[in-house]
Design a protein around this motif. Structure first.
Motif, PDB file in Angstrom:
ATOM      1  N   HIS A 553      25.330  37.795  42.614  1.00 25.59           N
ATOM      2  CA  HIS A 553      26.382  38.993  43.052  1.00 25.59           C
ATOM      3  C   HIS A 553      27.837  38.298  42.524  1.00 25.59           C
ATOM      4  CE1 HIS A 553      23.497  40.134  45.949  1.00 25.59           C
ATOM      5  NE2 HIS A 553      22.981  38.857  46.342  1.00 25.59           N
ATOM      6  N   GLU A 554      28.247  39.076  41.532  1.00 27.27           N
ATOM      7  CA  GLU A 554      29.428  39.122  40.636  1.00 27.27           C
ATOM      8  C   GLU A 554      30.530  39.910  41.008  1.00 27.27           C
ATOM      9  OE1 GLU A 554      29.488  37.322  36.609  1.00 27.27           O
ATOM     10  OE2 GLU A 554      29.627  39.538  36.300  1.00 27.27           O
ATOM     11  N   GLU A 615      35.478  26.598  40.035  1.00 30.06           N
ATOM     12  CA  GLU A 615      35.197  25.535  41.087  1.00 30.06           C
ATOM     13  C   GLU A 615      33.826  26.126  41.770  1.00 30.06           C
ATOM     14  OE1 GLU A 615      38.521  25.052  44.251  1.00 30.06           O
ATOM     15  OE2 GLU A 615      37.121  26.315  45.408  1.00 30.06           O
ATOM     16  N   LEU A 616      32.905  25.108  41.520  1.00 33.66           N
ATOM     17  CA  LEU A 616      31.549  25.262  42.105  1.00 33.66           C
ATOM     18  C   LEU A 616      31.203  24.659  43.300  1.00 33.66           C
ATOM     19  CD1 LEU A 616      30.236  24.297  38.440  1.00 33.66           C
ATOM     20  CD2 LEU A 616      30.637  26.475  39.470  1.00 33.66           C
ATOM     21  N   GLU A 627      30.862  30.345  43.162  1.00 33.89           N
ATOM     22  CA  GLU A 627      31.481  29.797  42.084  1.00 33.89           C
ATOM     23  C   GLU A 627      32.783  30.929  42.016  1.00 33.89           C
ATOM     24  OE1 GLU A 627      29.983  29.319  37.749  1.00 33.89           O
ATOM     25  OE2 GLU A 627      30.589  31.328  37.748  1.00 33.89           O
ATOM     26  N   THR A 628      33.865  30.272  41.553  1.00 34.81           N
ATOM     27  CA  THR A 628      34.925  30.967  41.384  1.00 34.81           C
ATOM     28  C   THR A 628      35.566  30.530  39.842  1.00 34.81           C
ATOM     29  OG1 THR A 628      35.655  31.172  43.582  1.00 34.81           O
ATOM     30  CG2 THR A 628      37.509  31.483  41.902  1.00 34.81           C
ATOM     31  N   ILE A 636      36.667  35.756  38.664  1.00 33.42           N
ATOM     32  CA  ILE A 636      35.418  36.161  38.916  1.00 33.42           C
ATOM     33  C   ILE A 636      34.831  35.376  40.073  1.00 33.42           C
ATOM     34  CG2 ILE A 636      33.107  35.806  37.708  1.00 33.42           C
ATOM     35  CD1 ILE A 636      34.386  36.082  34.966  1.00 33.42           C
ATOM     36  N   HIS A 637      34.449  36.173  41.042  1.00 34.86           N
ATOM     37  CA  HIS A 637      33.798  35.466  42.218  1.00 34.86           C
ATOM     38  C   HIS A 637      32.031  35.628  42.076  1.00 34.86           C
ATOM     39  CE1 HIS A 637      37.517  34.334  44.437  1.00 34.86           C
ATOM     40  NE2 HIS A 637      37.912  35.709  43.877  1.00 34.86           N
ATOM     41  N   ARG A 638      31.555  34.636  42.286  1.00 30.19           N
ATOM     42  CA  ARG A 638      29.951  34.920  42.434  1.00 30.19           C
ATOM     43  C   ARG A 638      29.243  34.323  43.480  1.00 30.19           C
ATOM     44  NH1 ARG A 638      30.077  32.978  36.198  1.00 30.19           N
ATOM     45  NH2 ARG A 638      30.323  35.157  35.248  1.00 30.19           N
TER      46      ARG A 638
END
Length: 650
Positions: A553-554, A615-616, A627-628, A636-638
């Motif tokens: 989800h991105e 950042e993971l 993930e950022t 991007i946020h995932r």
């Protein structure tokens, strides 16, 4: 007589006002010395492991001086072995490799460099390796620096200034006397040339010996002389004085004056104004030095003339002609001093800084000289000025001495003046990022400092390197204690601040703006201390490649203040996803780990060269669950859903 007094008082008032204006800005004879801005390891900083090199960055190009450019000493007195010093392309940074391993402990770095003005600067600071960092906080000590061999430099500079006066001003005095039909007394030009030769040799030896006259004479460093601007100019000036001396002995006056002119030009190129204004700096310094030498040297010759002739009518006539000549010289001296030193000193610093106090003393002497000159010219209407002119000449000699003293005194510096470069990181570093509406933010944190970089979108008609950015910063710790941190510009879109990091989360609230784009406020989190873990990144990359399929989800944003965009749902293989990431090869310029409030391990990655921050958030199998990723133009946020997880996390 009343008219003469009124005219004289008006002239004195004009001169005093010009002198005050010159002092309010500074003096062209005063040189601004090289100042140590940054060091790696940092001043009073600590690094977890032994550094492989020591780097010093100054505010102007410098040259490693003598054989003691950089020395490292432990608290036990043991000297570390270092390699040959190297400079970067701009000449501002001096680096030496450290041979061998520095054991945990506190070390002192002693350094010596030659500045553009030829002065040899020396200083020292401390840093700690490993667990010895506590010793620094228990016994704090600031970095110190000063001119190496300051006393010797003052004497040699006074002799050099006096030599210019005797050769140039003495020749002018002889011509004034010749116009009155006087051919005596004998010239002191030869003695002045010898003094100039000795003084320039001494100043050259100071550069070659790292501030030591004896070391420079017995074992000079050729690299210190010929690898830097200051040394080459010192050698050129010495050669010019040698030609002047020989030409005067052989009675070749034109050749002597030409060689002396070369020495004056070398002084102009050496002086600090040449560093800030490549053309007008030397021109102003040459005019200032020439006018001062003519003013003082001609007066000294005419005093000798008056004493020898018991101040007869001809001697007084020569002095009268000189008086009109001297007023023009004083105007030139004060004007060039004011213009060339415009940015060295503010009026408020005149009595509050060592440089300002020395300059105030020079002002007092100049005012005294002007008063004596006025009294002597008025007295000359009735009889010989005698003692007044002698005191005037002595006061001018004192002005030369104070000017020499001023040359080794550090002018006040603006600690928030913009830098033309970003300081290097000190010790372990980590980069975090975010967006303030349309402006990208990356912050690189290292021991004792923070470097912010702002990036706004660009178009074909808009260059990012010509944009004016503005930023402010507030720093808060985990307990909510917040303070405003002053930022110092270090390039377009670059800002630097010294920071004392608190253990745990440090929240950086950045307000950023740029013309033509929407700015705003963003809060970044810096976890301190940095805990590098490159092996965890390798394991994470391996774990992600082992995943056959997962759901991603991105959400991508280029304007955080705009309308929220719904996340995009993708079905990917682990290999395909990892290959599109900046850490695909299992490497990152910076790594650091910490545990979040949910108990998950967080792996922070930094790529400062590309202005990337990642950042993971990992699960117990080292797979990414959140993930950022921050790039210069996107945030991007995932979040990730795995087949064995049951639901999406994050």
């Amino acid at each position: 007589m009343r008219r003469a007094w009124a005219c004289g008082i008006a002239r004195l008032a004009a001169v005093v006002l010009m002198a005050a204006a010159a002092v309010a800005t500074a003096s062209a004879s005063a040189q601004a010395h090289a100042v140590l801005l940054f060091a790696s390891p940092a001043v009073e900083g600590a690094v977890p492991t032994a550094p492989k090199e020591i780097a010093l960055i100054f505010d102007e190009p410098v040259q490693a001086s003598g054989r003691r450019a950089i020395r490292i000493t432990s608290t036990a007195g043991e000297r570390a072995v270092v390699g040959s010093p190297m400079r970067n392309e701009g000449g501002r940074q001096v680096t030496v490799p450290v041979r061998g391993l520095l054991r945990p402990g506190v070390y002192t770095v002693d350094w010596q460099v030659a500045a553009r003005d030829g002065e040899v600067m020396e200083g020292s600071y401390r840093f700690a390796v490993g667990s010895a960092a506590a010793a620094l906080s228990a016994e704090p000590a600031a970095a110190q620096q000063q001119v190496s061999g300051a006393g010797t430099t003052v004497v040699l500079r006074w002799a050099l200034f006096a030599a210019f006066a005797l050769v140039l001003g003495g020749s002018a005095g002889e011509r004034l006397a010749a116009r009155q039909g006087i051919a005596e007394p004998g010239s002191w030009a030869r003695a002045g040339a010898v003094a100039g030769l000795v003084a320039s040799l001494g100043l050259t030896a100071l550069i070659a010996g790292g501030g030591s006259l004896i070391e420079g004479a017995l074992s000079p460093s050729a690299a210190a002389l010929f690898d830097g601007r200051a040394g080459v100019l010192a050698v050129m000036e010495t050669a010019a004085w040698l030609v002047t001396t020989v030409a005067l002995v052989l009675r070749r006056r034109p050749a002597a004056w030409a060689a002396t002119a070369c020495a004056v030009v070398a002084e102009g190129l050496r002086a600090h104004p040449a560093g800030s204004r490549a053309v007008w700096g030397p021109v102003l310094t040459v005019a200032h030095l020439t006018a001062a030498a003519l003013w003082i040297g001609a007066l000294a010759y005419l005093v000798r003339l008056g004493v020898a002739r018991r101040w007869d009518a001809r001697a007084r006539g020569a002095l009268g002609v000189y008086a009109r000549f001297a007023l023009a010289l004083v105007i030139v001296v004060l004007f060039t001093g004011a213009v060339s030193g415009l940015l060295l000193l503010s009026p408020s610093e005149l009595l509050d800084t060592p440089f300002g106090r020395v300059l105030s003393l020079k002002l007092a002497l100049v005012v005294a000289v002007c008063a004596l000159a006025l009294a002597a010219r008025c007295w000359m209407v009735r009889s010989a000025p005698r003692s007044l002119v002698r005191f005037e000449a002595l006061a001018l000699v004192a002005v030369l001495a104070v000017t020499a003293w001023l040359s080794v005194t550090q002018p006040p510096r603006n600690p928030m003046a913009p830098l033309s470069f970003a300081p290097p990181a000190s010790g372990d570093t980590i980069t975090v990022g975010g967006r303030a509406d349309q402006i990208g933010i990356t912050a690189t944190a290292s021991e004792g400092q923070l470097v912010l970089r702002l990036t706004a979108p660009t178009t074909d008609l808009d260059r990012a390197d010509s944009r004016t950015y503005e930023a402010s910063l507030r720093l808060a710790d985990a307990k909510g204690h917040a303070r405003t941190v002053p930022l110092r510009a270090c390039d377009d879109g670059c800002f630097y601040a010294p920071v004392t990091w608190m253990k745990g989360p440090n929240l950086l609230t950045v307000r950023a703006s740029a013309p033509g784009w929407d700015g705003g406020t963003e809060t970044l989190r810096v976890m301190w201390p940095v805990r590098p873990d490159a092996s965890l990144l390798v394991r994470t990359v391996g774990a992600m490649r082992a995943v056959e399929t997962f759901t991603l989800h991105e959400q991508v944003a280029s304007d955080t203040a705009g309308t929220a965009i719904a996340p995009t749902r993708l079905r990917l293989t682990g290999h395909r996803f990892v290959d599109s990431e900046p850490y695909a090869r299992g490497k990152a310029s910076q790594t650091s780990t910490f545990t979040d409030a949910e108990g998950h391990t967080v792996l922070a990655l930094g790529y400062p060269g590309e202005r990337l921050a990642v950042e993971l958030t990992l699960d117990d199998q080292d797979r990414v669950i959140r993930e950022t990723l921050v790039t210069p133009n996107h945030l991007i946020h995932r979040s990730f859903t795995y087949a064995d997880s049951g639901k999406a996390e994050g």
